[in-house]
Design an enzyme around this catalytic site. Structure first.
Site, PDB file in Angstrom:
ATOM      1  N   LYS A 180     -26.552  -4.486 -33.503  1.00 42.82           N
ATOM      2  CA  LYS A 180     -25.734  -4.039 -34.647  1.00 42.82           C
ATOM      3  C   LYS A 180     -25.646  -5.123 -35.718  1.00 42.82           C
ATOM      4  O   LYS A 180     -25.546  -4.834 -36.906  1.00 42.82           O
ATOM      5  CB  LYS A 180     -24.348  -3.617 -34.159  1.00 42.82           C
ATOM      6  CG  LYS A 180     -24.374  -2.486 -33.121  1.00 42.82           C
ATOM      7  CD  LYS A 180     -25.243  -1.327 -33.555  1.00 42.82           C
ATOM      8  CE  LYS A 180     -25.601  -0.399 -32.408  1.00 42.82           C
ATOM      9  NZ  LYS A 180     -26.807   0.414 -32.670  1.00 42.82           N
TER      10      LYS A 180
ATOM     11  N   GLU B 142     -15.338  -6.618 -38.446  1.00 43.72           N
ATOM     12  CA  GLU B 142     -15.416  -5.878 -39.714  1.00 43.72           C
ATOM     13  C   GLU B 142     -13.992  -5.518 -40.158  1.00 43.72           C
ATOM     14  O   GLU B 142     -13.103  -5.361 -39.313  1.00 43.72           O
ATOM     15  CB  GLU B 142     -16.177  -4.552 -39.531  1.00 43.72           C
ATOM     16  CG  GLU B 142     -17.648  -4.694 -39.235  1.00 43.72           C
ATOM     17  CD  GLU B 142     -18.300  -3.330 -38.977  1.00 43.72           C
ATOM     18  OE1 GLU B 142     -17.577  -2.328 -38.833  1.00 43.72           O
ATOM     19  OE2 GLU B 142     -19.540  -3.289 -38.896  1.00 43.72           O
TER      20      GLU B 142
ATOM     21  N   HIS C 141     -15.143   8.790 -28.737  1.00 45.90           N
ATOM     22  CA  HIS C 141     -16.423   8.401 -29.338  1.00 45.90           C
ATOM     23  C   HIS C 141     -17.566   9.329 -28.943  1.00 45.90           C
ATOM     24  O   HIS C 141     -18.726   8.992 -29.116  1.00 45.90           O
ATOM     25  CB  HIS C 141     -16.785   6.948 -28.998  1.00 45.90           C
ATOM     26  CG  HIS C 141     -15.812   5.993 -29.573  1.00 45.90           C
ATOM     27  ND1 HIS C 141     -15.647   5.840 -30.938  1.00 45.90           N
ATOM     28  CD2 HIS C 141     -14.902   5.189 -28.985  1.00 45.90           C
ATOM     29  CE1 HIS C 141     -14.686   4.963 -31.147  1.00 45.90           C
ATOM     30  NE2 HIS C 141     -14.217   4.565 -29.998  1.00 45.90           N
TER      31      HIS C 141
ATOM     32  N   ARG D 138     -33.761   7.704 -32.805  1.00 46.42           N
ATOM     33  CA  ARG D 138     -34.121   8.795 -31.889  1.00 46.42           C
ATOM     34  C   ARG D 138     -33.721  10.116 -32.542  1.00 46.42           C
ATOM     35  O   ARG D 138     -33.037  10.123 -33.569  1.00 46.42           O
ATOM     36  CB  ARG D 138     -33.337   8.640 -30.575  1.00 46.42           C
ATOM     37  CG  ARG D 138     -31.849   8.826 -30.790  1.00 46.42           C
ATOM     38  CD  ARG D 138     -31.011   8.752 -29.541  1.00 46.42           C
ATOM     39  NE  ARG D 138     -29.644   9.114 -29.822  1.00 46.42           N
ATOM     40  CZ  ARG D 138     -28.707   8.265 -30.250  1.00 46.42           C
ATOM     41  NH1 ARG D 138     -29.003   6.998 -30.423  1.00 46.42           N
ATOM     42  NH2 ARG D 138     -27.484   8.680 -30.520  1.00 46.42           N
TER      43      ARG D 138
END
Ligand code: MV4
Length: 504
Positions: A118, A202, A237, A295
């Site tokens: 990430k 973040e 999630h 993907r």
């Protein structure tokens, strides 16, 4: 390169069935792989050939790259389609297949690796002048480092594992007091889950929408975006309901996000189908790059239903060296599609998995209804794999028409023998905020709060109603001659009411 004659599908369930269908549309032979638990599975029944690759646990079967490559060589399959999950983003597996001269239907190992981390993905987006969430592009050295950095951005912040994704290894930190423990637990979890304890920080975007852009590129330098998918309705999630286009319905926002998604894909010479995820602030429609998935996604059907493009067919054609069969100007979003992920879980029991034999299965049909299923009546839903058994998708000319069609399709859907999340969708479909398109990543939290409020209101109303009836009854009884009973206290009455209602 000529078109493949035979493709091995390195997956199971609904996506394996979906890929087999695309191959059959293209007169391509199919090879299935299965674990011992899946020997009677639908994808095995539908393929032309099938190879057992091991015991039920995924790491002894569907994740065993060498067994899958062996099956491809034995069967003479020229290409492997990975579906999603399992080995679909495993760069090592791609390299192994290529070493055996077997085409992997997907991007290069380098593109996968670039987007797998990430922090590296963020660096690439910044380099490509794509807006990212304000935060660091180096992993944090210590809790003190995390604190100083967080203060620089201002609370609340989000701590994230670089090797994570999809919310794994993520911590929302409200204030200074919670930061140290959050950093230490996130680091430990990242090391345990991913073997990499790198954590970055973040600025937390509060109540964002989760919107992703489907991109497609070929080996001839063509890059096209196929618009957005609204994926804000998530539970732990896990996306639950997805739609295309987003109810935001802003063509200029779509154009800007599509442009940014293509910039990110070009930065890693991406080939094939990919999805670039963004957070979008409803306040000012600012958007921020989150991550890129290298993907095909579970929710690809809503894009297919709106754009009339078969994404799996395009993946196969691009992997065989052909050009994209569409151009950016040819893509329109004049329809609306919504997808519900049907899980073998019990919504009345905290969504616990509900494995077992499907004793009755009635699939909805009719105009604008598509059910991508991995099961059949009599099939066993096992405990070894993700409990998603099918995806119900509908398409209409407008979002309202799609919602009405989804309500009708859900009313036709019958599954006996196991519990499913269908009743959950039948509630959401009539929720005011859902109908008004007021979606963000805390939608389900708020939906559950509204549901509790309604339940309390119903109980209160019932109690009041029965109290009134009893009171009226008592009034008559207490006026009867010789009846010395006093009017009962409200608590006595509540107790009687509760007993009457079996509520406590
Ligand atoms: C965020 C965020 C808010 N602020 N990052 C979730 C998983 C991965 N795709 C990234 N995710 C988020 N990252 C910042 N800086 C919100 C999400 C998010 C989310 C967070 C909590 C609960 C549900 C969520 C669903 C989608 C996205």
């Amino acid at each position: 390169m000529p078109m493949f004659k035979k493709i091995l599908i390195a997956n199971r369930g609904e996506i394996a069935v979906r890929v087999i269908r695309a191959c059959r549309d293209m007169q391509i032979k199919t090879v299935a792989v299965y674990s011992e638990a899946d020997k009677n599975a639908l994808h095995v029944r539908m393929a032309d050939e099938a190879f057992c690759v091991g015991a039920p646990p995924s790491n002894e079967s569907y994740l065993r790259g060498e067994k899958i490559i062996e099956a491809a060589k034995k069967s003479g399959a020229e290409a492997i389609h990975p579906g999603y999950g399992f080995l679909s983003e495993n760069a090592e597996f791609v390299s192994q297949a290529e070493n055996e001269k077997i085409t992997f239907i997907g991007p290069s190992p380098d593109a996968m690796r670039a987007m797998g981390g990430k922090i590296s993905a963020r660096k690439i987006a910044i380099e490509a002048s794509v807006p990212v969430v304000p935060g660091t592009t180096e992993s944090l050295k210590s809790a003190e480092d995390a604190l100083q950095t967080a203060l620089q951005f201002g609370f609340p912040v989000m701590l994230k594992a670089s090797a994570g994704g999809g919310g794994k290894g993520m911590r929302f930190v409200e204030n200074v007091e919670n930061l140290k423990i959050a950093f230490e637990t996130a680091q430990a979890e990242a090391l345990a889950s991913f073997g990499d304890s790198s954590i970055y920080v973040e600025k937390a975007i509060v109540r964002p929408r989760h919107i992703e852009i489907q991109i497609f590129s070929d080996k001839h330098g063509n890059y096209v975006h196929l618009g957005e998918r609204e994926c804000s309705i998530q539970r732990r999630h896990q996306k639950v309901i997805e739609e295309c286009p987003s109810p935001i319905g802003d063509p200029e926002l779509r154009r800007k996000m599509g442009e940014c998604a293509i910039l990110v894909a070009k930065a890693v010479d991406y080939v094939g189908a990919g999805t670039v995820e963004f957070l979008v602030s409803d306040l000012d429609k600012s958007f921020y790059f989150l991550e890129m998935n290298t993907r095909l996604q579970v929710e690809h059907p809503v894009t297919e239903l709106v754009t009339d493009i078969d994404l799996v067919r395009e993946q196969i054609r691009v992997a065989a060296g052909e050009k994209l069969s569409f151009t950016q100007d040819g893509i329109t979003w004049n329809k609306h599609a919504i997808e519900c992920r049907v899980y073998a879980e019990d919504p009345d029991n905290n969504f616990l998995p509900s494995p077992g034999k499907i004793t009755r299965l009635q699939i909805p049909q009719g105009n604008g209804v598509r059910d991508d299923s991995g099961v059949y009546e009599g099939a066993e839903v096992s405990i070894y794999y993700d409990p998603m058994i099918s995806k119900l998708a509908v398409v209409g000319r407008t979002r309202e028409e799609a919602i009405n069609r989804l309500r009708r399709a859900l009313s036709e859907y019958k599954v006996d023998g196991i519990k499913t999340t269908l009743p959950f969708f039948r509630e959401i479909i009539d929720d005011r905020e859902f109908i008004e398109g007021k979606l963000d990543t805390s939608f389900i939290t708020r939906f559950n709060e509204r549901k509790k409020e309604i339940e309390i209101d119903v109980v209160t109303r019932d109690l009041a109603l029965i109290a009134a009836v009893l009171a009226a009854g008592y009034k008559q009884v207490s006026e009867m001659p010789g009846n010395s009973q006093k009017t009962p206290s409200r608590w006595t009455m509540a107790g009687r009411l509760a007993a009457h209602q079996n509520r406590f």
